[in-house]
Design an enzyme around this catalytic site. Structure first.
Site, PDB file in Angstrom:
ATOM      1  N   ARG A  29      21.144 -15.436   6.153  1.00  0.00           N
ATOM      2  CA  ARG A  29      19.889 -15.262   5.413  1.00  0.00           C
ATOM      3  C   ARG A  29      19.898 -16.135   4.160  1.00  0.00           C
ATOM      4  O   ARG A  29      20.916 -16.230   3.467  1.00  0.00           O
ATOM      5  CB  ARG A  29      19.684 -13.788   5.048  1.00  0.00           C
ATOM      6  CG  ARG A  29      19.477 -12.939   6.286  1.00  0.00           C
ATOM      7  CD  ARG A  29      19.134 -11.496   5.973  1.00  0.00           C
ATOM      8  NE  ARG A  29      19.362 -10.677   7.151  1.00  0.00           N
ATOM      9  CZ  ARG A  29      18.517 -10.550   8.174  1.00  0.00           C
ATOM     10  NH1 ARG A  29      17.358 -11.173   8.143  1.00  0.00           N
ATOM     11  NH2 ARG A  29      18.832  -9.789   9.215  1.00  0.00           N
ATOM     12  N   ASP A  30      18.745 -16.776   3.920  1.00  0.00           N
ATOM     13  CA  ASP A  30      18.585 -17.648   2.753  1.00  0.00           C
ATOM     14  C   ASP A  30      18.674 -16.807   1.479  1.00  0.00           C
ATOM     15  O   ASP A  30      18.120 -15.704   1.403  1.00  0.00           O
ATOM     16  CB  ASP A  30      17.244 -18.374   2.831  1.00  0.00           C
ATOM     17  CG  ASP A  30      17.168 -19.541   1.861  1.00  0.00           C
ATOM     18  OD1 ASP A  30      17.110 -20.699   2.334  1.00  0.00           O
ATOM     19  OD2 ASP A  30      17.135 -19.306   0.636  1.00  0.00           O
ATOM     20  N   ILE A  31      19.361 -17.331   0.469  1.00  0.00           N
ATOM     21  CA  ILE A  31      19.555 -16.603  -0.788  1.00  0.00           C
ATOM     22  C   ILE A  31      18.252 -16.485  -1.580  1.00  0.00           C
ATOM     23  O   ILE A  31      18.111 -15.589  -2.413  1.00  0.00           O
ATOM     24  CB  ILE A  31      20.652 -17.320  -1.636  1.00  0.00           C
ATOM     25  CG1 ILE A  31      21.306 -16.360  -2.605  1.00  0.00           C
ATOM     26  CG2 ILE A  31      20.104 -18.553  -2.336  1.00  0.00           C
ATOM     27  CD1 ILE A  31      22.577 -16.894  -3.244  1.00  0.00           C
ATOM     28  N   ASN A  87      14.334 -30.021   6.313  1.00  0.00           N
ATOM     29  CA  ASN A  87      13.991 -30.969   5.261  1.00  0.00           C
ATOM     30  C   ASN A  87      14.985 -32.122   5.265  1.00  0.00           C
ATOM     31  O   ASN A  87      16.167 -31.930   5.555  1.00  0.00           O
ATOM     32  CB  ASN A  87      14.017 -30.265   3.890  1.00  0.00           C
ATOM     33  CG  ASN A  87      13.003 -29.143   3.803  1.00  0.00           C
ATOM     34  OD1 ASN A  87      11.913 -29.238   4.353  1.00  0.00           O
ATOM     35  ND2 ASN A  87      13.356 -28.066   3.116  1.00  0.00           N
ATOM     36  N   VAL A  96      20.456 -29.085  -0.176  1.00  0.00           N
ATOM     37  CA  VAL A  96      21.839 -28.935   0.283  1.00  0.00           C
ATOM     38  C   VAL A  96      22.054 -29.965   1.388  1.00  0.00           C
ATOM     39  O   VAL A  96      21.348 -29.940   2.413  1.00  0.00           O
ATOM     40  CB  VAL A  96      22.124 -27.517   0.810  1.00  0.00           C
ATOM     41  CG1 VAL A  96      23.560 -27.416   1.312  1.00  0.00           C
ATOM     42  CG2 VAL A  96      21.878 -26.474  -0.291  1.00  0.00           C
ATOM     43  N   HIS A 100      20.443 -28.193   7.991  1.00  0.00           N
ATOM     44  CA  HIS A 100      20.151 -26.778   8.236  1.00  0.00           C
ATOM     45  C   HIS A 100      18.711 -26.655   8.687  1.00  0.00           C
ATOM     46  O   HIS A 100      17.822 -27.347   8.206  1.00  0.00           O
ATOM     47  CB  HIS A 100      20.405 -25.936   6.984  1.00  0.00           C
ATOM     48  CG  HIS A 100      19.823 -26.500   5.731  1.00  0.00           C
ATOM     49  ND1 HIS A 100      20.409 -27.532   5.039  1.00  0.00           N
ATOM     50  CD2 HIS A 100      18.697 -26.188   5.062  1.00  0.00           C
ATOM     51  CE1 HIS A 100      19.677 -27.829   3.981  1.00  0.00           C
ATOM     52  NE2 HIS A 100      18.623 -27.036   3.974  1.00  0.00           N
ATOM     53  N   HIS A 102      15.586 -24.239   8.775  1.00  0.00           N
ATOM     54  CA  HIS A 102      15.013 -23.032   8.195  1.00  0.00           C
ATOM     55  C   HIS A 102      14.214 -22.300   9.279  1.00  0.00           C
ATOM     56  O   HIS A 102      13.394 -22.919   9.960  1.00  0.00           O
ATOM     57  CB  HIS A 102      14.022 -23.372   7.073  1.00  0.00           C
ATOM     58  CG  HIS A 102      14.614 -23.988   5.855  1.00  0.00           C
ATOM     59  ND1 HIS A 102      14.876 -23.268   4.711  1.00  0.00           N
ATOM     60  CD2 HIS A 102      14.972 -25.264   5.571  1.00  0.00           C
ATOM     61  CE1 HIS A 102      15.364 -24.073   3.783  1.00  0.00           C
ATOM     62  NE2 HIS A 102      15.428 -25.302   4.277  1.00  0.00           N
TER      63      HIS A 102
HETATM   64  P1  DGP Z   1      16.824 -27.155   1.468  1.00  0.00           P
HETATM   65  O1  DGP Z   1      16.025 -27.136   0.194  1.00  0.00           O
HETATM   66  O2  DGP Z   1      16.010 -27.477   2.690  1.00  0.00           O
HETATM   67  O3  DGP Z   1      18.042 -28.041   1.322  1.00  0.00           O
HETATM   68  O4  DGP Z   1      17.316 -25.671   1.667  1.00  0.00           O
HETATM   69  C1  DGP Z   1      18.474 -25.156   1.079  1.00  0.00           C
HETATM   70  C2  DGP Z   1      18.370 -23.670   1.144  1.00  0.00           C
HETATM   71  O5  DGP Z   1      19.651 -23.122   0.915  1.00  0.00           O
HETATM   72  C3  DGP Z   1      17.451 -23.050   0.095  1.00  0.00           C
HETATM   73  O6  DGP Z   1      16.354 -22.424   0.760  1.00  0.00           O
HETATM   74  C4  DGP Z   1      18.304 -22.046  -0.626  1.00  0.00           C
HETATM   75  C5  DGP Z   1      19.504 -21.884   0.262  1.00  0.00           C
HETATM   76  N1  DGP Z   1      20.739 -21.651  -0.446  1.00  0.00           N
HETATM   77  C6  DGP Z   1      21.255 -22.379  -1.454  1.00  0.00           C
HETATM   78  N2  DGP Z   1      22.424 -21.872  -1.847  1.00  0.00           N
HETATM   79  C7  DGP Z   1      22.674 -20.798  -1.065  1.00  0.00           C
HETATM   80  C8  DGP Z   1      23.754 -19.861  -0.998  1.00  0.00           C
HETATM   81  O7  DGP Z   1      24.755 -19.915  -1.724  1.00  0.00           O
HETATM   82  N3  DGP Z   1      23.636 -18.874  -0.060  1.00  0.00           N
HETATM   83  C9  DGP Z   1      22.563 -18.777   0.773  1.00  0.00           C
HETATM   84  N4  DGP Z   1      22.550 -17.773   1.645  1.00  0.00           N
HETATM   85  N5  DGP Z   1      21.545 -19.654   0.740  1.00  0.00           N
HETATM   86  C10 DGP Z   1      21.598 -20.642  -0.175  1.00  0.00           C
END
Ligand code: DGP
Length: 114
Positions: A29-31, A87, A96, A100, A102
């Site tokens: 799950r996204d943070i 993205n 990041v 990945h 979404h």
């Molecule tokens: P993007 O902007 O497409 O690179 O998406 C990166 C996503 O990663 C963003 O929606 C937030 C998520 N994210 C960043 N750090 C962490 C983390 O430490 N844990 C989790 N679960 N998600 C994270």
């Protein structure tokens, strides 16, 4: 944001709410969720961005989409619909640099995306 952040999640050095994993991919799950369901599907192998994809990754990318569909179905969103987004680069909104997918569901999606 660290390039190695998701590798740290894979290595369990950073905690994450993991919803699926196998030998090739991990989903958690996204943070910072942008929808009631917001899951990231990542490969265990490091690929920096879509720009770095090679023919050897074709099967892996297909599996990431299938895993997204399986999670959407198991969380009850398959019939209503959902969005999958990858993205690429800074102008594409990538923060990041470990590819990945979404998976967003549980609300109406707008088009075009911002
Ligand atoms: P993007 O902007 O497409 O690179 O998406 C990166 C996503 O990663 C963003 O929606 C937030 C998520 N994210 C960043 N750090 C962490 C983390 O430490 N844990 C989790 N679960 N998600 C994270």
């Amino acid at each position: 944001m660290s390039e190695d952040l998701f590798l740290k999640i894979i290595a369990r050095e950073i905690p994450a709410d993991i919803v699926f994993e196998n030998e090739r991919v991990l989903a958690f799950r996204d943070i910072n969720p942008q929808a009631p369901l917001h899951v990231l599907i990542i490969p265990r192998t490091h690929v920096r961005s879509i720009n770095d994809l090679q023919p050897e990754h074709d099967e892996l990318i297909g599996e990431m989409f299938r895993v997204a569909a399986d999670i959407a179905r198991s969380e009850g969103h398959a019939d209503d619909g959902y969005r999958v987004v990858m993205n690429c680069g800074e102008r594409g909104g990538q923060s990041v640099f470990h590819i990945h997918l979404h998976l967003l569901a549980g609300r109406d999606m707008r088009w075009p995306p911002g």
